[in-house]
Design a protein around this motif. Structure first.
Motif, mmCIF file in Angstrom:
data_model
loop_
_atom_site.group_PDB
_atom_site.id
_atom_site.type_symbol
_atom_site.label_atom_id
_atom_site.label_comp_id
_atom_site.label_asym_id
_atom_site.label_seq_id
_atom_site.Cartn_x
_atom_site.Cartn_y
_atom_site.Cartn_z
ATOM 1 N N LEU A 153 0.849 -1.193 0.000
ATOM 2 C CA LEU A 153 0.000 0.000 0.000
ATOM 3 C C LEU A 153 0.884 1.242 0.000
ATOM 4 O O LEU A 153 1.750 1.374 0.870
ATOM 5 C CB LEU A 153 -0.864 0.037 1.263
ATOM 6 C CG LEU A 153 -2.128 -0.822 1.345
ATOM 7 C CD1 LEU A 153 -1.831 -2.295 1.175
ATOM 8 C CD2 LEU A 153 -2.821 -0.602 2.668
ATOM 9 N N ILE A 154 0.660 2.100 -0.972
ATOM 10 C CA ILE A 154 1.372 3.378 -0.954
ATOM 11 C C ILE A 154 0.362 4.516 -1.097
ATOM 12 O O ILE A 154 -0.781 4.307 -1.527
ATOM 13 C CB ILE A 154 2.467 3.474 -2.048
ATOM 14 C CG1 ILE A 154 1.888 3.272 -3.445
ATOM 15 C CG2 ILE A 154 3.580 2.475 -1.799
ATOM 16 C CD1 ILE A 154 2.900 3.550 -4.553
ATOM 17 N N GLY A 155 0.811 5.725 -0.771
ATOM 18 C CA GLY A 155 -0.061 6.893 -0.852
ATOM 19 C C GLY A 155 0.507 7.994 0.013
ATOM 20 O O GLY A 155 1.321 7.723 0.893
ATOM 21 N N PRO A 156 0.066 9.233 -0.208
ATOM 22 C CA PRO A 156 0.604 10.356 0.555
ATOM 23 C C PRO A 156 0.385 10.194 2.052
ATOM 24 O O PRO A 156 -0.558 9.521 2.475
ATOM 25 C CB PRO A 156 -0.180 11.569 0.035
ATOM 26 C CG PRO A 156 -1.020 11.107 -1.065
ATOM 27 C CD PRO A 156 -0.983 9.617 -1.153
ATOM 28 N N HIS A 190 6.618 3.610 2.262
ATOM 29 C CA HIS A 190 6.853 4.860 1.548
ATOM 30 C C HIS A 190 7.709 4.614 0.322
ATOM 31 O O HIS A 190 7.874 5.484 -0.519
ATOM 32 C CB HIS A 190 7.590 5.859 2.454
ATOM 33 C CG HIS A 190 6.656 6.716 3.235
ATOM 34 N ND1 HIS A 190 6.715 6.838 4.596
ATOM 35 C CD2 HIS A 190 5.626 7.489 2.835
ATOM 36 C CE1 HIS A 190 5.765 7.651 5.001
ATOM 37 N NE2 HIS A 190 5.082 8.048 3.953
ATOM 38 N N ASP A 191 8.302 3.437 0.271
ATOM 39 C CA ASP A 191 9.313 3.136 -0.729
ATOM 40 C C ASP A 191 8.652 2.447 -1.929
ATOM 41 O O ASP A 191 8.264 1.280 -1.863
ATOM 42 C CB ASP A 191 10.357 2.226 -0.065
ATOM 43 C CG ASP A 191 11.517 1.899 -0.975
ATOM 44 O OD1 ASP A 191 11.357 1.992 -2.216
ATOM 45 O OD2 ASP A 191 12.575 1.535 -0.447
ATOM 46 N N VAL A 192 8.525 3.179 -3.014
ATOM 47 C CA VAL A 192 7.803 2.671 -4.180
ATOM 48 C C VAL A 192 8.511 1.439 -4.766
ATOM 49 O O VAL A 192 7.868 0.473 -5.181
ATOM 50 C CB VAL A 192 7.672 3.775 -5.258
ATOM 51 C CG1 VAL A 192 6.989 3.234 -6.505
ATOM 52 C CG2 VAL A 192 6.878 4.952 -4.709
ATOM 53 N N ALA A 213 7.603 -1.433 -2.738
ATOM 54 C CA ALA A 213 6.213 -1.803 -3.001
ATOM 55 C C ALA A 213 6.113 -2.673 -4.259
ATOM 56 O O ALA A 213 5.394 -3.674 -4.283
ATOM 57 C CB ALA A 213 5.364 -0.553 -3.155
ATOM 58 N N PHE A 214 6.859 -2.305 -5.279
ATOM 59 C CA PHE A 214 6.823 -3.068 -6.527
ATOM 60 C C PHE A 214 7.526 -4.418 -6.379
ATOM 61 O O PHE A 214 7.071 -5.421 -6.903
ATOM 62 C CB PHE A 214 7.478 -2.275 -7.669
ATOM 63 C CG PHE A 214 6.501 -1.383 -8.397
ATOM 64 C CD1 PHE A 214 5.707 -1.895 -9.421
ATOM 65 C CD2 PHE A 214 6.363 -0.048 -8.051
ATOM 66 C CE1 PHE A 214 4.794 -1.086 -10.090
ATOM 67 C CE2 PHE A 214 5.450 0.769 -8.704
ATOM 68 C CZ PHE A 214 4.668 0.262 -9.723
#
Ligand SMILES: Nc1ncnc2c1ncn2[C@@H]1O[C@H](COP(=O)(O)OP(=O)(O)O)[C@@H](O)[C@H]1O
Ligand SMILES: [Mg+2]
Length: 258
Positions: free
Chosen positions: A34-37, A199-201, A204-205
Motif C-alpha cells: 500500500l502506498i499513498g501520501p 513509503h518506498d515505491v 512496493a513493486f
C-alpha cells in the motif's frame, strides 16, 4: 468467494472523511503493498483490517463473515514502532503472546504448557534469524534485530493475515533489504496473506503481488475534509519478477525453519 471483501467502505472521524468508497477483493495468499501520501488513511485502513476500528459505512468480510470488532489471533500486526517489552528477553517477548492466550489472567503458563510455548517461541525466534540473541534484552539488539523480534511476536500466534505498517522505515538500507527477504520468505513459508504499507515505491513493486495506491481523487479546496482517499490504482504485479533468493533461505547462512 474471495477471501477478503472490502465493500463500499468509508471511514470518517467527526466531519473528516478519511477514506471513501473502498471496493475491492483480496485472494488468500496475496501480498498487497500500500502506498499513498502521508495522512491519506493507510494506517486507518490497516486498523480496520485488524478490527481495531470499524468502517463508518460499508463492510469488510473475511471468508464471507463480517470482521469481528475484536482483533483476532488470525491477524498479526507489525508497526514501525516496536512493541517489545524492554524488561523481557527476546524469547520471553515472543512467549508472552502465547502465554496471554493460555492464561489471559496471569499471562503465565506452567509445566508442560510452558514448555510447549517455549518451543513454539524458539522456533519463531529461529525463523527470523535471532537464535543467537534469544536471551538478550531488546535494548541489546540492533534496530533490524528488534524488528525481526516484532515479526516473530506477530507470527508466533500463527496468524493468517499479516499487517505491516511501514515496518522498515527506520532501518538502514542493508537491514532493510535483509528484512524484505525475511518477510518475503515468511510469507511464502507460512502461506500468509499480507498487507504492507511502505513509503518506498521500489519496495512496493518488488515485494508485492499487488500494489494498491491510495490517494484523493476528489478535492474541494474550500472544504479539504469533505472527501476521502480511495484506491486510485490497483496494480497486479508479476510474481515471478520479484527477487527470491530461494525457498527457506533468508540471506547469508540464516535459514527459515518452518
Ligand atoms: N483516531 C483518530 N481520530 C481522529 N483522526 C484520526 C484518527 N486516526 C487517524 N486520524 C486522521 O486520519 C487521517 C489518516 O491518518 P492515517 O491513517 O494515519 O494516514 P497514513 O497512515 O496514510 O499516513 C489523518 O488526517 C489523521 O490525522
Ligand atoms: Mg500511517
Amino acid at each position: 468467494m474471495s477471501y477478503l471483501q472490502i465493500r463500499n467502505v468509508w471511514k470518517t472521524y467527526d466531519d473528516n472523511v478519511i477514506l471513501e468508497k473502498l471496493n475491492f477483493t483480496i485472494e488468500k495468499g496475496e501480498f498487497c503493498t500500500l502506498i499513498g501520501p502521508s495522512g491519506c488513511g493507510k494506517s486507518t485502513f490497516l486498523r480496520m483490517l485488524l478490527g481495531k476500528e470499524s468502517p463508518t459505512r460499508g463492510t469488510i468480510l473475511l471468508e464471507g463473515e463480517p470482521l469481528s470488532n475484536e482483533p483476532g489471533s488470525d491477524r498479526g500486526v507489525v508497526f514501525q514502532k516496536y512493541t517489545l517489552f524492554p524488561h523481557l528477553r527476546a524469547l520471553e517477548n515472543v512467549m508472552l503472546g502465547l502465554e496471554m492466550e493460555h492464561s489471559a489472567f496471569l499471562g503465565k503458563a506452567f509445566g508442560s504448557a510452558r514448555r510447549r510455548i517455549k518451543e513454539e517461541a524458539m522456533e519463531m525466534i529461529k525463523a527470523v534469524g535471532l537464535e543467537q540473541s534469544a536471551h538478550k534484552y531488546p535494548s541489546e539488539l540492533s534496530g533490524g534485530m528488534q524488528q525481526r523480534l516484532s515479526i516473530a511476536q506477530a507470527l508466533v500466534k500463527k496468524p493468517k493475515i499479516l499487517l505491516l505498517d511501514e515496518p522498515f522505515g527506520a532501518l538502514d538500507p542493508g537491514s532493510r533489504s535483509d528484512m524484505q527477504e525475511l518477510v518475503h520468505g515468511l510469507w511464502q513459508t507460512y502461506g500468509l496473506t499480507a498487507f504492507m504499507v511502505t513509503h518506498d515505491v521500489k519496495e512496493a513493486f518488488e515485494l508485492g503481488t499487488r500494489l494498491l495506491v491510495f490517494d484523493k481523487v476528489r478535492n474541494d479546496p474550500h472544504s479539504p475534509n469533505a472527501y476521502g482517499a480511495t484506491v486510485v490504482n490497483d496494480i497486479k504485479l508479476d510474481k515471478n519478477k520479484r527477487k527470491n533468493k530461494g525457498e527457506g533461505h533468508v540471506d547469508h547462512d540464516e535459514t527459515i525453519i518452518a
